[in-house]
Design an enzyme around this catalytic site. Structure first.
Site, short mmCIF file in Angstrom:
data_model
loop_
_atom_site.label_atom_id
_atom_site.label_comp_id
_atom_site.label_asym_id
_atom_site.label_seq_id
_atom_site.Cartn_x
_atom_site.Cartn_y
_atom_site.Cartn_z
N LYS A 22 10.29 14.80 -5.43
CA LYS A 22 9.79 14.04 -4.27
C LYS A 22 10.13 12.57 -4.42
CE LYS A 22 5.37 12.13 -3.91
NZ LYS A 22 5.45 10.76 -3.56
N ASN A 23 9.86 11.99 -5.59
CA ASN A 23 10.02 10.53 -5.72
C ASN A 23 11.47 10.08 -5.82
OD1 ASN A 23 7.34 10.17 -5.37
ND2 ASN A 23 6.85 9.98 -7.55
N ARG A 93 4.10 5.73 1.71
CA ARG A 93 4.25 4.53 0.90
C ARG A 93 5.72 4.23 0.65
NH1 ARG A 93 1.96 0.79 -1.79
NH2 ARG A 93 2.91 0.01 -3.70
N CYS A 117 -0.77 6.86 -0.63
CA CYS A 117 -1.96 7.27 -1.39
C CYS A 117 -2.87 6.08 -1.67
CB CYS A 117 -1.52 7.85 -2.73
SG CYS A 117 -1.01 9.53 -2.54
N ARG A 123 -2.29 -1.95 -4.36
CA ARG A 123 -0.91 -1.54 -4.71
C ARG A 123 0.05 -2.56 -4.11
NH1 ARG A 123 0.06 4.75 -4.04
NH2 ARG A 123 1.88 4.29 -5.34
N PRO A 124 0.12 -3.71 -4.78
CA PRO A 124 0.94 -4.82 -4.24
C PRO A 124 2.44 -4.52 -4.30
CG PRO A 124 0.19 -5.33 -6.43
CD PRO A 124 -0.47 -4.04 -6.05
N ILE A 125 3.22 -5.29 -3.56
CA ILE A 125 4.69 -5.15 -3.64
C ILE A 125 5.32 -6.51 -3.92
CG2 ILE A 125 4.82 -3.07 -2.20
CD1 ILE A 125 5.73 -4.88 0.11
N ASP A 126 4.57 -7.38 -4.61
CA ASP A 126 5.09 -8.73 -4.92
C ASP A 126 6.39 -8.71 -5.71
OD1 ASP A 126 3.06 -7.72 -6.89
OD2 ASP A 126 3.88 -9.38 -8.06
N GLN A 127 6.57 -7.72 -6.58
CA GLN A 127 7.81 -7.68 -7.38
C GLN A 127 9.01 -7.28 -6.52
OE1 GLN A 127 7.89 -8.67 -10.84
NE2 GLN A 127 6.00 -9.45 -9.90
N ASP A 309 1.31 10.12 -12.81
CA ASP A 309 1.25 11.15 -11.75
C ASP A 309 0.82 12.51 -12.28
OD1 ASP A 309 4.01 9.90 -9.72
OD2 ASP A 309 1.93 9.26 -9.99
N ARG A 401 2.16 16.53 1.19
CA ARG A 401 3.12 15.41 1.19
C ARG A 401 4.13 15.59 0.06
NH1 ARG A 401 0.60 10.18 -0.12
NH2 ARG A 401 2.80 9.61 -0.12
C1 EPZ Z 1 5.79 5.07 -7.63
O1 EPZ Z 1 4.82 4.27 -6.96
C2 EPZ Z 1 5.49 6.48 -7.21
N1 EPZ Z 1 5.63 6.59 -5.77
C3 EPZ Z 1 4.08 6.86 -7.63
O2 EPZ Z 1 3.95 8.26 -7.37
C4 EPZ Z 1 3.91 6.67 -9.13
O3 EPZ Z 1 2.55 6.89 -9.45
C5 EPZ Z 1 4.33 5.27 -9.53
O4 EPZ Z 1 5.65 4.99 -9.06
C6 EPZ Z 1 4.33 5.08 -11.04
O5 EPZ Z 1 5.19 6.00 -11.63
C7 EPZ Z 1 6.88 6.77 -5.26
O6 EPZ Z 1 7.84 6.85 -5.99
C8 EPZ Z 1 6.96 6.89 -3.77
P1 EPZ Z 1 4.93 1.12 -9.33
P2 EPZ Z 1 5.02 2.67 -6.96
O7 EPZ Z 1 5.58 0.08 -8.51
O8 EPZ Z 1 6.46 2.36 -6.88
C9 EPZ Z 1 1.98 -2.55 -9.96
C10 EPZ Z 1 3.04 10.16 -6.50
O9 EPZ Z 1 1.97 10.72 -6.80
N2 EPZ Z 1 2.91 -3.26 -9.07
O10 EPZ Z 1 5.66 1.69 -10.50
O11 EPZ Z 1 4.10 2.10 -5.95
C11 EPZ Z 1 1.25 -1.41 -9.26
O12 EPZ Z 1 0.10 -1.87 -8.61
C12 EPZ Z 1 3.04 8.68 -6.34
O13 EPZ Z 1 4.13 10.73 -6.38
C13 EPZ Z 1 2.73 -4.62 -8.87
O14 EPZ Z 1 1.81 -5.22 -9.41
O15 EPZ Z 1 4.47 2.31 -8.41
C14 EPZ Z 1 0.93 -0.50 -10.41
O16 EPZ Z 1 -0.23 -0.97 -11.08
C15 EPZ Z 1 1.66 8.11 -6.48
N3 EPZ Z 1 3.60 -5.27 -8.05
C16 EPZ Z 1 2.15 -0.65 -11.35
O17 EPZ Z 1 2.75 -1.89 -10.99
C17 EPZ Z 1 4.63 -4.63 -7.42
O18 EPZ Z 1 5.40 -5.28 -6.69
C18 EPZ Z 1 3.18 0.44 -11.19
O19 EPZ Z 1 3.50 0.56 -9.82
C19 EPZ Z 1 4.79 -3.25 -7.65
C20 EPZ Z 1 3.93 -2.58 -8.48
#
Ligand code: EPZ
Length: 432
Positions: A22-23, A93, A117, A123-127, A309, A401
């Site tokens: 999926k991811n 998302r 979810c 769940r910020p996207i600042d990065q 996950d 999903r």
């Molecule tokens: C992806 O989410 C996956 N979703 C999530 O899977 C998975 O849990 C996660 O990666 C971790 O492996 C998809 O691929 C669609 P991250 P993502 O950016 O990209 C923080 C599922 O069940 N962060 O790796 O949102 C964030 O808050 C879903 O399939 C920032 O601070 O995860 C978290 O604490 C649920 N700033 C950590 O980093 C940012 O800009 C990891 O988040 C981005 C993230």
């Protein structure tokens, strides 16, 4: 609306064939927007997130043709629209990947902030935005939309980026935006999940020049354009782990087929500690649990650590292990909302911030329970199949999903589970 009705208490036996990841799929479909030609994508899972993203691409003007149940052809040659409306983007998302792909192809993107979810916590996207700005984009967030455009002309410019936090989404989004930028982009402190490597391999098969995916540093040398091609998505590590956790909780023996065993190492290692037997046979794992489950401690980490996950699913197993287990959720600020539902089934769990302390019990009992997100929903199925008696699970739209044919796959393993339609108004009543 519907609910799942589960009769628990029986071991699982048989074979389960794992679908495409999926991811990976939810990133590769937006990535097809960058291709000037036809992308034939194979082993694509039939899940609602995929259907939604394909319909968003069609709304943007892409041609989408279903070849068979797991193969689709996407032609974005004539796409010119770079605006993704709120009512589409908010439902998935992964819609944030449309920013990177539209920005990379057209030098502009106007995408509603994502939904998806809600584990609780932010769940910020600042990065992601940090990466786009480093590549020469102006980015502003207004009225729920992210509006980004290349400051110099219509192309971004390669840059050196060091992520403040290991982020799957940011790693992929920056890779997308940089694939057609002018010059070299070096991204450090990146995520290394299998689906990141898959997205890089997809882009390279379409003519991109990306090296280092799966390591701490990814180098993207921008190319003029991406051409069409054919790509097959890797098997889903988390779906496979979910079925492994199910047989661990229920007992029995199953063969998990069509996987990449190396991707399962972090999950296999923990199941072995818990007294589960795992045997690798080519592209399958034979997973057996006959004796008692043994407690263990788990800390979720970015790949190759134990995946966040898989955290709810393995918690369901630990509810039945002898002794006290501790789960530390280190990736998200909180991801334990689902434990209240397990308590309704007799589980002994205490949550303290990002720690869950689980006192194993002899058995769980069936109850009415509600899925609050995708992986929690999968964990509800595991707990219900292992419990004595009948459970009813609502919120199953979350599960669908990300899990293809979940009812059929569990039934083939001997699980007694069925989907029952419920009137909309009862949906609220049944979840209480
Ligand atoms: C992806 O989410 C996956 N979703 C999530 O899977 C998975 O849990 C996660 O990666 C971790 O492996 C998809 O691929 C669609 P991250 P993502 O950016 O990209 C923080 C599922 O069940 N962060 O790796 O949102 C964030 O808050 C879903 O399939 C920032 O601070 O995860 C978290 O604490 C649920 N700033 C950590 O980093 C940012 O800009 C990891 O988040 C981005 C993230």
């Amino acid at each position: 609306m519907k609910k799942y009705v589960v009769e628990g208490g029986n071991p699982l036996f048989g074979e389960v064939h794992i679908s495409g990841a999926k991811n990976a799929a939810v990133a590769i479909i937006p990535a097809a927007l960058m291709v000037n030609g036809v992308c034939r994508i194979e082993n694509i899972p039939r899940i609602s997130d995929v259907s939604l993203l394909l319909s968003i691409l069609q709304d943007l003007g892409a041609g989408v043709r279903s070849i068979n149940s797991n193969t689709v052809e996407i032609d974005c040659t004539h796409v010119r629209n770079a605006k993704v409306p709120y009512d589409s983007a908010r439902r998935c998302r992964a819609s944030y990947y449309l920013i990177g792909s539209l920005l990379g192809r057209f030098g502009m993107a106007d995408v509603a902030l994502p939904g998806g979810c809600d584990f609780g916590g932010t769940r910020p996207i600042d990065q992601h935005l940090k990466g786009f700005k480093a590549l020469g984009a102006a980015v502003e967030v207004q009225s729920g939309f992210i509006n980004a455009y290349a400051i110099q002309g219509s192309r971004l410019t390669g840059a050196n980026i060091f992520l403040d936090k290991v982020s799957v989404g940011a790693t992929i989004n920056i890779m997308l935006a940089a694939a057609l930028a002018d010059g070299l982009t070096v991204v450090e402190n990146v995520a290394k999940e299998p689906h990141i490597v898959d997205v890089a391999n997809f882009l390279n098969s379409m003519g991109a020049d990306i090296k280092g995916a799966g390591t701490d540093v990814i180098k993207i040398r921008g190319v003029k354009e991406l051409h069409g091609g054919t790509y097959s998505i890797i098997p889903d590590q988390i779906e496979a782990g979910t079925y492994m956790a199910a047989v661990a909780a229920c007992g029995g023996q199953i063969k998990v087929c069509n996987i990449i065993p190396k991707h399962m190492d972090c999950i296999t290692a923990k199941l072995l500690e818990m007294g589960v037997e795992v045997e690798e046979i080519d592209d399958s794992l034979l997973v057996r649990r006959i004796g008692p489950l043994i407690k263990t401690n788990i800390k979720t980490m970015p790949y190759p650590g134990f995946p966040t996950d898989m955290q709810p699913q393995v918690a369901a197993v630990l509810c039945l292990a002898q002794g006290t287990s501790i789960i530390t959720e280190s990736v998200f600020s909180s991801r334990f909302r689902y434990t209240d539902e397990f308590k309704r089934m007799g589980a002994q769990i205490q949550v303290d911030g990002n720690l869950a302390i689980i006192e194993g019990v002899h058995h769980l009992t069936g109850a009415q329970i509600q899925a609050c997100d995708l992986r929690a929903g999968a964990a509800m199925i595991i707990a219900a199949l292992a419990a004595r008696g009948t459970s009813e699970i609502t919120g199953v739209q979350y599960i669908e999903r990300g899990y293809e044919d979940v009812i059929e796959k569990f039934r083939k393993l001997g699980g007694t589970i069925s989907a029952v339609e419920i009137p909309e108004e009862n949906e609220a009543l049944s979840v209480g």
